[in-house]
Design an enzyme around this catalytic site. Structure first.
Site, PDB file in Angstrom:
ATOM      1  N   ASP A 183      -2.959  -4.458  -4.653  1.00 36.42           N
ATOM      2  CA  ASP A 183      -2.284  -3.172  -4.893  1.00 36.42           C
ATOM      3  C   ASP A 183      -0.866  -3.318  -5.439  1.00 36.42           C
ATOM      4  O   ASP A 183      -0.260  -2.323  -5.828  1.00 36.42           O
ATOM      5  CB  ASP A 183      -2.194  -2.294  -3.630  1.00 36.42           C
ATOM      6  CG  ASP A 183      -3.526  -2.069  -2.950  1.00 36.42           C
ATOM      7  OD1 ASP A 183      -4.540  -2.029  -3.660  1.00 36.42           O
ATOM      8  OD2 ASP A 183      -3.554  -1.937  -1.707  1.00 36.42           O
ATOM      9  N   ASP A 205       0.832  -1.205   0.000  1.00 34.38           N
ATOM     10  CA  ASP A 205       0.000   0.000   0.000  1.00 34.38           C
ATOM     11  C   ASP A 205       0.868   1.258   0.000  1.00 34.38           C
ATOM     12  O   ASP A 205       0.609   2.217   0.718  1.00 34.38           O
ATOM     13  CB  ASP A 205      -0.950  -0.006   1.190  1.00 34.38           C
ATOM     14  CG  ASP A 205      -2.102   0.993   1.039  1.00 34.38           C
ATOM     15  OD1 ASP A 205      -2.425   1.347  -0.115  1.00 34.38           O
ATOM     16  OD2 ASP A 205      -2.668   1.412   2.062  1.00 34.38           O
ATOM     17  N   ASP A 214     -11.298   0.383   5.303  1.00 37.48           N
ATOM     18  CA  ASP A 214     -10.131   0.612   4.457  1.00 37.48           C
ATOM     19  C   ASP A 214      -9.056   1.411   5.187  1.00 37.48           C
ATOM     20  O   ASP A 214      -7.946   1.546   4.692  1.00 37.48           O
ATOM     21  CB  ASP A 214     -10.533   1.369   3.193  1.00 37.48           C
ATOM     22  CG  ASP A 214     -11.473   0.574   2.306  1.00 37.48           C
ATOM     23  OD1 ASP A 214     -11.247  -0.635   2.139  1.00 37.48           O
ATOM     24  OD2 ASP A 214     -12.442   1.169   1.785  1.00 37.48           O
TER      25      ASP A 214
END
Length: 322
Positions: A151, A112, A296
């Site tokens: 990601d 991330d 999230d």
């Protein structure tokens, strides 16, 4: 334990739902769908655990039937403790009831990188290589579906070239581990979503990260774009992969895409759960990879929460789309 192959009618049904552009994709492993009798529902998922602890809450019945009793993935990372025990226990529980478990591996160093809400991961390249090797070995000969590293191929804009090189090397080696140690698992390499990276670029990144050794790629993990948008994008990526001499099928995370994206990725309001896990639907499979109601990060309607924390009010509103 390894299950005998089920009647060929299931395999024939699956062939009918795979998009035509994907039919030429080579299969890396045996078919875990034909070895099991449906997707595994985890009785210890975060929504199931919340419902069990709050039976008198007015939201509990809806969360139980609309979310907790649906098949969805369990995520594994540096919070999982001994990864061999964690994965082995989870896959073993599914195998004991003849169901197919869905797993997400999320432990790359510097994960991330651009979003910043789910940072962390293994402490080094070597630590990740050892971790993912143990992950694959813990599945062994049992059937499973694994999505690798959400990601990971969309985040390059926040990384140096050396970091990119390390990342694609780790992913490529990880896929090799699943190919050799988990012969009845289908591994899917994350490929972002329809609103992130253009199809040609994503195909190049997938190829460099060794997707040739994966069963396929995964789209829309933890995001909100519609199934149709992702199916169109996935077919373009699959077509672009043909430049490298092969193509691959794909799966779509439909856990939170019932009303599509409003342009926000971090706990947007007004979203809705999507089509439950199933074969077909414009992809090889539609899967709940993100758990509806899990945050999230400290943002949007999840302000004050941490990534992965279950928020019952967010889950409840997501059932009804408000």
């Amino acid at each position: 334990m390894k299950r005998p192959t089920r009647p060929r009618v299931l395999a024939a049904a699956l062939a009918l739902v795979v998009p035509a552009v994907l039919l030429g994709a080579p299969a890396a492993h045996a078919d875990p769908l034909s070895q099991t009798s449906g997707f595994y529902v985890n009785p210890n998922s975060s929504p199931a655990s919340w419902v069990a602890a709050n039976p008198g809450d007015g939201r509990a019945a809806a969360i139980r039937t609309q979310i907790a009793q649906k098949p969805m993935a369990s995520w594994f990372g540096n919070w999982s403790g001994d990864i061999g025990s964690a994965v082995g226990g989870y896959v073993g529980a599914a195998d004991a009831v003849d169901k197919l478990p869905l797993l997400v591996a999320y432990n790359l160093p510097g994960r991330d990188a651009c979003g910043g809400h789910s940072g962390g991961g293994a402490g080094s390249v070597g630590a990740y290589d050892a971790w993912i090797a143990s992950f694959a070995a813990a599945i062994g000969n049992r059937p499973a579906v694994v999505v690798l590293e959400p990601d990971s191929l969309g985040d390059f804009s926040c990384m140096s070239q050396a970091q990119v090189n390390d990342r694609v090397g780790m992913l490529s080696r990880a896929l090799g581990q699943f190919r050799s140690k988990a012969p009845n698992a289908w591994a899917y390499l994350d490929a972002g979503n329809s609103g992130w990276v253009d199809a040609a670029t994503m195909a190049q990144r997938l190829n460099s990260a060794g997707v040739a050794n994966a069963h396929g790629f995964a789209l829309n993990v933890s995001n909100y774009f519609t199934t149709g948008e992702n199916a169109n994008y996935g077919n373009r990526v699959a077509s672009e992969l043909r430049r490298f001499g092969y193509s691959k099928p794909f799966v779509i995370d439909t856990s939170r895409n019932g009303t599509g994206s409003n342009g926000q990725w971090c706990n947007p309001g007004g979203r809705r759960i999507g089509t439950p896990s199933q074969l077909g639907g414009g992809a090889e499979m539609l899967l709940w990879l993100k758990t509806p109601g899990e945050s999230d990060g400290n943002c949007g309607v999840g302000a004050g929460s941490s990534a992965g924390q279950f928020l019952p009010e967010v889950a409840y509103k997501m059932i009804y789309g408000y």
